[in-house]
Design an enzyme around this catalytic site. Sequence first.
Site, mmCIF file in Angstrom:
data_model
loop_
_atom_site.group_PDB
_atom_site.id
_atom_site.type_symbol
_atom_site.label_atom_id
_atom_site.label_comp_id
_atom_site.label_asym_id
_atom_site.label_seq_id
_atom_site.Cartn_x
_atom_site.Cartn_y
_atom_site.Cartn_z
ATOM 1 N N GLN A 11 0.842 -1.210 0.000
ATOM 2 C CA GLN A 11 0.000 0.000 0.000
ATOM 3 C C GLN A 11 0.871 1.252 0.000
ATOM 4 O O GLN A 11 0.691 2.166 -0.800
ATOM 5 C CB GLN A 11 -0.884 0.037 1.248
ATOM 6 C CG GLN A 11 -1.821 -1.131 1.410
ATOM 7 C CD GLN A 11 -2.816 -0.848 2.519
ATOM 8 O OE1 GLN A 11 -3.868 -0.264 2.282
ATOM 9 N NE2 GLN A 11 -2.513 -1.253 3.743
ATOM 10 N N TYR A 60 6.298 -7.806 6.879
ATOM 11 C CA TYR A 60 5.399 -8.955 7.017
ATOM 12 C C TYR A 60 4.200 -8.424 7.801
ATOM 13 O O TYR A 60 4.306 -8.155 8.996
ATOM 14 C CB TYR A 60 6.117 -10.085 7.775
ATOM 15 C CG TYR A 60 5.289 -11.331 7.901
ATOM 16 C CD1 TYR A 60 5.532 -12.438 7.089
ATOM 17 C CD2 TYR A 60 4.254 -11.414 8.824
ATOM 18 C CE1 TYR A 60 4.756 -13.587 7.194
ATOM 19 C CE2 TYR A 60 3.474 -12.553 8.932
ATOM 20 C CZ TYR A 60 3.731 -13.626 8.120
ATOM 21 O OH TYR A 60 2.964 -14.760 8.223
ATOM 22 N N THR A 100 4.797 0.296 13.798
ATOM 23 C CA THR A 100 3.354 0.144 13.989
ATOM 24 C C THR A 100 2.848 0.557 15.377
ATOM 25 O O THR A 100 3.589 0.476 16.372
ATOM 26 C CB THR A 100 2.994 -1.344 13.752
ATOM 27 O OG1 THR A 100 1.626 -1.556 14.069
ATOM 28 C CG2 THR A 100 3.824 -2.282 14.613
ATOM 29 N N TYR A 124 3.477 -10.180 15.704
ATOM 30 C CA TYR A 124 3.730 -9.149 14.685
ATOM 31 C C TYR A 124 4.309 -7.901 15.381
ATOM 32 O O TYR A 124 5.351 -7.378 14.981
ATOM 33 C CB TYR A 124 2.425 -8.808 13.946
ATOM 34 C CG TYR A 124 2.469 -7.523 13.155
ATOM 35 C CD1 TYR A 124 3.156 -7.454 11.943
ATOM 36 C CD2 TYR A 124 1.821 -6.369 13.619
ATOM 37 C CE1 TYR A 124 3.199 -6.257 11.221
ATOM 38 C CE2 TYR A 124 1.858 -5.183 12.903
ATOM 39 C CZ TYR A 124 2.546 -5.129 11.711
ATOM 40 O OH TYR A 124 2.593 -3.951 11.001
HETATM 41 N N1 LIG Z 1 -1.333 -1.923 7.080
HETATM 42 C C1 LIG Z 1 -1.485 -1.410 8.305
HETATM 43 O O1 LIG Z 1 -2.604 -1.302 8.819
HETATM 44 C C2 LIG Z 1 -0.282 -0.927 9.082
HETATM 45 C C3 LIG Z 1 -0.475 -0.436 10.376
HETATM 46 C C4 LIG Z 1 0.626 0.024 11.098
HETATM 47 C C5 LIG Z 1 1.882 -0.010 10.530
HETATM 48 N N2 LIG Z 1 2.059 -0.507 9.279
HETATM 49 C C6 LIG Z 1 3.416 -0.540 8.724
HETATM 50 O O2 LIG Z 1 3.459 0.329 7.600
HETATM 51 C C7 LIG Z 1 4.362 -0.191 6.625
HETATM 52 C C8 LIG Z 1 3.658 -0.295 5.274
HETATM 53 O O3 LIG Z 1 2.553 -1.173 5.403
HETATM 54 P P1 LIG Z 1 1.588 -1.530 4.186
HETATM 55 O O4 LIG Z 1 0.204 -1.469 4.682
HETATM 56 O O5 LIG Z 1 1.981 -0.755 2.967
HETATM 57 O O6 LIG Z 1 1.962 -3.061 3.992
HETATM 58 P P2 LIG Z 1 1.560 -4.048 2.808
HETATM 59 O O7 LIG Z 1 0.560 -3.421 1.908
HETATM 60 O O8 LIG Z 1 1.255 -5.364 3.428
HETATM 61 O O9 LIG Z 1 2.916 -4.162 1.989
HETATM 62 C C9 LIG Z 1 4.024 -4.828 2.479
HETATM 63 C C10 LIG Z 1 4.935 -5.121 1.302
HETATM 64 O O10 LIG Z 1 6.059 -5.843 1.830
HETATM 65 C C11 LIG Z 1 6.370 -6.847 0.903
HETATM 66 N N3 LIG Z 1 7.078 -7.963 1.507
HETATM 67 C C12 LIG Z 1 6.629 -8.852 2.435
HETATM 68 N N4 LIG Z 1 7.572 -9.778 2.666
HETATM 69 C C13 LIG Z 1 8.626 -9.466 1.863
HETATM 70 C C14 LIG Z 1 9.883 -10.064 1.636
HETATM 71 N N5 LIG Z 1 10.269 -11.172 2.260
HETATM 72 N N6 LIG Z 1 10.719 -9.470 0.743
HETATM 73 C C15 LIG Z 1 10.343 -8.356 0.068
HETATM 74 N N7 LIG Z 1 9.161 -7.757 0.233
HETATM 75 C C16 LIG Z 1 8.308 -8.319 1.121
HETATM 76 C C17 LIG Z 1 5.047 -7.316 0.336
HETATM 77 O O11 LIG Z 1 5.327 -7.937 -0.885
HETATM 78 P P3 LIG Z 1 4.216 -8.679 -1.758
HETATM 79 O O12 LIG Z 1 3.476 -7.546 -2.436
HETATM 80 O O13 LIG Z 1 5.007 -9.507 -2.692
HETATM 81 O O14 LIG Z 1 3.378 -9.457 -0.787
HETATM 82 C C18 LIG Z 1 4.281 -6.019 0.226
HETATM 83 O O15 LIG Z 1 4.452 -5.436 -1.059
HETATM 84 C C19 LIG Z 1 4.862 -1.519 7.184
HETATM 85 O O16 LIG Z 1 6.079 -1.311 7.841
HETATM 86 C C20 LIG Z 1 3.798 -1.912 8.193
HETATM 87 O O17 LIG Z 1 4.328 -2.740 9.226
HETATM 88 C C21 LIG Z 1 0.999 -0.945 8.530
#
Ligand SMILES: NC(=O)c1ccc[n+]([C@@H]2O[C@H](COP(=O)([O-])OP(=O)(O)OC[C@H]3O[C@@H](n4cnc5c(N)ncnc54)[C@H](OP(=O)(O)O)[C@@H]3O)[C@@H](O)[C@H]2O)c1
Length: 292
Positions: A11, A60, A100, A124
């Site tokens: 995202q 992750y 997070t 997580y």
């Molecule tokens: N989503 C939430 O509600 C939330 C809340 C608080 C904090 N955050 C933090 O904000 C940040 C961005 O989150 P987001 O929502 O954009 O996450 P997301 O949409 O789940 O995207 C995570 C990305 O990481 C990639 N990834 C996972 N394992 C990997 C690996 N082994 N090697 C390379 N790439 C890998 C995934 O690849 P694939 O596309 O191939 O799966 C995906 O593109 C993260 O640090 C997350 O912890 C998110």
Amino acid sequence: MKIVLIGKNGQLGWEFQRILPGLGELISLGRDELDVSDHYAVQKTLIELRPNLIINASAYTEVDLAETQIELATDVNAIAPGVMAETAHKINAAFIHYSTDYVFDGKSNTPYTENDPANPLNLYGKSKLMGEENIKQSGDAYLIIRTSWVYSLRGNSFVNKVLGWSRKNKTLKIVSDQVGSPTWARMLAETTTHAITTNNANFLDILLERRGIYHLAGGGYTSRYEWAKEILANDPKRTEQLVQTIEPALSEEFPTLAKRPLFSALDCEKFTKIFALHLPEWKETLQLAMTG
Ligand SMILES: NC(=O)c1ccc[n+]([C@@H]2O[C@H](COP(=O)([O-])OP(=O)(O)OC[C@H]3O[C@@H](n4cnc5c(N)ncnc54)[C@H](OP(=O)(O)O)[C@@H]3O)[C@@H](O)[C@H]2O)c1
């Protein structure tokens, strides 16, 4: 200026891909180009590319699955960010990483500041907290940005889930005892970019001077139930909705493998003061995201 973006298909990563080309030469890497659980590959790739700025949008993020895939969650969320920070230091690059609200246990009833003690309830959250610690130990010019309840209009976000449910069900039950700050991925990417491009200083100087942990999320806070109501109200295709009632529910009615903090709103005052930026209220941003 050379920038390496890791995790381009998530995202946040997707939004950064739209914005960052304006700042310099951008090399965007998805899992196919760089699997961050391969720590040797992380180090080798960064040393070969020698960027000025590294942004890690990979993580992750499967909160429930992490309870059973702790090794992979640790490799991606805990060890890889430490390796990125250490390599960034070696090659004199600035480093931006995301963490997070789930580092907190949710027992507070006022928004969490950066000084509040972390106490994650699930694996997580523990793996993300370990990532923060590893960056602090080996990093130099870094920002760790804790955010919360990230959504986009692409993929499997809460916003798209609610819209999908509204087309299949007459009644929706949504938890009302989980409270947090919804954050639009585009706002997060844009605000981060503004923060590091102030005063025409270079990234390294800005991040060296201001390094540390910051909270950055949509302004204010709400329950998932109120958030869902607002999503339905802003739906540009409301005529497609079948839903007639939306009912509040308790988290215990929807048991999950991982425990979630009940209150995880983030106080973002440190970020807004230090970077002199205003953060819009989550409702305004949601409206812009859905109808703008
Ligand atoms: N989503 C939430 O509600 C939330 C809340 C608080 C904090 N955050 C933090 O904000 C940040 C961005 O989150 P987001 O929502 O954009 O996450 P997301 O949409 O789940 O995207 C995570 C990305 O990481 C990639 N990834 C996972 N394992 C990997 C690996 N082994 N090697 C390379 N790439 C890998 C995934 O690849 P694939 O596309 O191939 O799966 C995906 O593109 C993260 O640090 C997350 O912890 C998110």
